[in-house]
Design an enzyme around this catalytic site. Structure first.
Site, PDB file in Angstrom:
ATOM      1  N   ASN A 208       0.851  -1.199   0.000  1.00 22.72           N
ATOM      2  CA  ASN A 208       0.000   0.000   0.000  1.00 22.72           C
ATOM      3  C   ASN A 208       0.885   1.246   0.000  1.00 22.72           C
ATOM      4  O   ASN A 208       2.112   1.145   0.021  1.00 22.72           O
ATOM      5  CB  ASN A 208      -0.964  -0.029   1.193  1.00 22.72           C
ATOM      6  CG  ASN A 208      -0.218  -0.115   2.502  1.00 22.72           C
ATOM      7  OD1 ASN A 208       0.550   0.782   2.857  1.00 22.72           O
ATOM      8  ND2 ASN A 208      -0.399  -1.209   3.237  1.00 22.72           N
ATOM      9  N   ASP A 277      -4.216  -6.473   4.943  1.00 23.62           N
ATOM     10  CA  ASP A 277      -5.241  -7.330   5.548  1.00 23.62           C
ATOM     11  C   ASP A 277      -5.236  -8.725   4.936  1.00 23.62           C
ATOM     12  O   ASP A 277      -5.706  -9.671   5.550  1.00 23.62           O
ATOM     13  CB  ASP A 277      -6.626  -6.705   5.346  1.00 23.62           C
ATOM     14  CG  ASP A 277      -6.784  -5.448   6.189  1.00 23.62           C
ATOM     15  OD1 ASP A 277      -6.146  -5.379   7.254  1.00 23.62           O
ATOM     16  OD2 ASP A 277      -7.519  -4.533   5.778  1.00 23.62           O
ATOM     17  N   PHE A 322      -4.333   3.377  14.700  1.00 25.73           N
ATOM     18  CA  PHE A 322      -4.635   4.370  13.668  1.00 25.73           C
ATOM     19  C   PHE A 322      -5.761   3.815  12.811  1.00 25.73           C
ATOM     20  O   PHE A 322      -5.867   2.607  12.629  1.00 25.73           O
ATOM     21  CB  PHE A 322      -3.403   4.639  12.790  1.00 25.73           C
ATOM     22  CG  PHE A 322      -2.508   5.714  13.344  1.00 25.73           C
ATOM     23  CD1 PHE A 322      -1.757   5.488  14.488  1.00 25.73           C
ATOM     24  CD2 PHE A 322      -2.433   6.961  12.737  1.00 25.73           C
ATOM     25  CE1 PHE A 322      -0.935   6.482  15.010  1.00 25.73           C
ATOM     26  CE2 PHE A 322      -1.619   7.964  13.241  1.00 25.73           C
ATOM     27  CZ  PHE A 322      -0.864   7.724  14.380  1.00 25.73           C
ATOM     28  N   LYS A 336     -13.505   0.393  15.182  1.00 25.54           N
ATOM     29  CA  LYS A 336     -12.182  -0.241  15.341  1.00 25.54           C
ATOM     30  C   LYS A 336     -11.678  -0.093  16.781  1.00 25.54           C
ATOM     31  O   LYS A 336     -11.101  -1.018  17.349  1.00 25.54           O
ATOM     32  CB  LYS A 336     -11.168   0.384  14.371  1.00 25.54           C
ATOM     33  CG  LYS A 336     -11.354  -0.090  12.949  1.00 25.54           C
ATOM     34  CD  LYS A 336     -10.392   0.588  11.989  1.00 25.54           C
ATOM     35  CE  LYS A 336     -10.856   0.352  10.557  1.00 25.54           C
ATOM     36  NZ  LYS A 336     -10.108   1.114   9.571  1.00 25.54           N
ATOM     37  N   LYS A 340     -11.079  -3.540  18.736  1.00 25.62           N
ATOM     38  CA  LYS A 340      -9.691  -3.906  19.035  1.00 25.62           C
ATOM     39  C   LYS A 340      -9.306  -3.558  20.481  1.00 25.62           C
ATOM     40  O   LYS A 340      -8.133  -3.631  20.847  1.00 25.62           O
ATOM     41  CB  LYS A 340      -8.755  -3.237  18.029  1.00 25.62           C
ATOM     42  CG  LYS A 340      -9.100  -3.596  16.566  1.00 25.62           C
ATOM     43  CD  LYS A 340      -8.045  -3.163  15.566  1.00 25.62           C
ATOM     44  CE  LYS A 340      -8.583  -3.314  14.135  1.00 25.62           C
ATOM     45  NZ  LYS A 340      -7.553  -3.502  13.123  1.00 25.62           N
TER      46      LYS A 340
END
Ligand code: CTP
Length: 401
Positions: A208, A277, A322, A336, A340
């Site tokens: 990425n 991912d 992040f 998220k 998480k």
């Protein structure tokens, strides 16, 4: 960063004087007021006019110059300085300071100052190895003087060895470090940065656009603030920050192994990396040959490193993630944060022109687990790093988990 700080830059005679010009430029660019003192030998390498033009202040060379003495005076320079830097610092000046000789403007001002003093030595390798020099440096270090470098490399005298002055950007970073409050002393911080790279075959990969700039800024600023920093980085084209524990990785699996090996030893974990991912289910042993018009590559999920950290974190550990989003920033980031089990998530909309991958700036929102949101304006990634670390310090102080 150094806005309003008064720096006295001492320049002594050596071929590295030309690099002191760049150091001066960095100080001025970051807002410092710089006064330059050159020894007579230094003026043989670069004319004082260069330093005068770039600093916007008269260059001081002469102990008995009545005009500059009347305007500013060596004692006044010594008193006003927030920081004293000598670059390049020859074996001669270091020897003089170590034994208290004050026989010219620079040594006299050094003797009279109470400001912290940072020395960037530059000399021939045999001079550097000379036990007399080593003793002088050790004595000054013991007295609280700061040193940066020298490093190994090709020396102007023809030798290849230790004695080369540290690069201006690194001396600048050390100088900022000397002037920064050590409010993270005793805190161990683990930071991940950059992209991961998932191999398809020996020459191709999936990755990425992450540049690593945000994670590297966090590592640099945490180090400045006195934290013990470990930086786990995917492949980026940034220089390795000095003075930290640096671990280079490629794939999400490598990153997971590296994080698992050191997570329990850290008080704060900040996952700024853009982890892939999915990865190819298998890596072709040889380069894949062109054939069909359409091909498929099977992808399998990579481990969610941050989610696993959230499940297994040790008591009192602060966890910061992040969220790189292109739609519905707050809702996606909050999901998220919860999923998480984080204390804080730094949400950024990577579609904005001054935000996200590769930009030197970032526009982020800090979402805390208690529901509060702090919206930050567009700012340099280094400034964002200060804000995220401010939050980390507060979270650490109140952490009960
Ligand atoms: N992260 C991680 N391991 C992964 C994926 C993400 O540790 N396999 C971490 C990132 O370092 C970041 C946070 O999780 O701190 C969020 O990453 P992001 O890519 O924004 O979200 P994902 O969880 O991957 O979800 P999605 O890609 O669907 O937005």
């Amino acid at each position: 960063m150094l806005n309003g700080k008064k720096i006295v830059l001492g320049v002594t005679g050596g071929i590295a004087v030309y690099k002191a010009v760049e150091l001066l430029r960095l100080f001025v660019k970051s807002g410092a007021e710089v006064h330059v003192i050159m020894t007579e030998a230094a003026t043989k390498f670069v004319a004082p006019l260069t330093f005068q033009t770039l600093s916007g202040n008269p260059v001081h060379t002469d102990m008995f110059n009545l005009i500059s003495e009347q305007e500013i005076g060596h004692i006044s320079l010594a008193d006003k300085a927030d920081l004293f830097v000598i670059a390049p610092a020859t074996a001669n000046i270091i020897g003089k300071i170590a034994v208290g000789i004050a026989d010219d403007l620079l040594t006299t001002t050094v003797m009279a100052t109470k400001a912290p003093l940072l020395l960037a030595p530059a000399m021939n390798v045999n001079m550097y190895d000379n036990p007399i020099y080593q003793e002088n440096e050790a004595k000054l270090r013991k007295l609280g003087y700061y040193f940066t470098g020298p490093v190994s490399g090709y020396l102007a005298c023809g030798w290849d060895g230790k004695g080369k002055m540290m690069e201006p950007a690194e001396i600048f970073e050390e100088a900022v470090g000397v002037l920064t409050d050590k409010d993270m002393a005793g805190i161990k911080v683990l930071i991940t940065a950059g992209p991961t790279l998932e191999a398809i075959d020996p020459v191709r990969f999936i990755s990425n656009h992450s540049s690593g700039k945000m994670g590297y800024a966090l590592a640099k600023v945490a180090k400045r603030r006195g934290a013990k920093v470990t930086l786990i980085s995917g492949p980026v084209s940034l220089p390795e920050p000095s003075g930290i524990n640096f671990i280079s990785v490629k794939s999400a699996k490598d990153m997971e192994e590296a994080v698992t090996a050191c997570c329990n030893n850290n008080d704060v974990i900040i996952k700024a990396a853009a982890v892939a991912d999915y990865r190819p289910a298998s890596i072709s042993e040889n380069k894949m040959k062109k054939g069909e018009d359409k091909i498929k590559i099977d992808l399998v999920k990579t481990p969610d490193i941050l989610a696993n950290l959230g499940k297994n974190r040790k008591l009192g550990q602060v966890l910061i993630g992040f969220a790189a989003e292109t739609t519905d920033l707050i809702n996606n980031a909050r999901k998220k944060l919860e999923k998480k089990s984080l204390d804080l998530i730094v949400a950024n909309d990577v579609t904005l022109p001054e935000s996200g991958f590769n930009s030197d700036k970032n526009i982020v929102k800090l979402l805390f687990k208690d529901g509060t949101v702090e919206e930050l304006p567009s700012m340099a990634k280094e400034q964002v790093a200060y804000k995220v670390l401010d939050a980390a310090i507060k979270l650490k102080a109140h952490s009960t988990l």
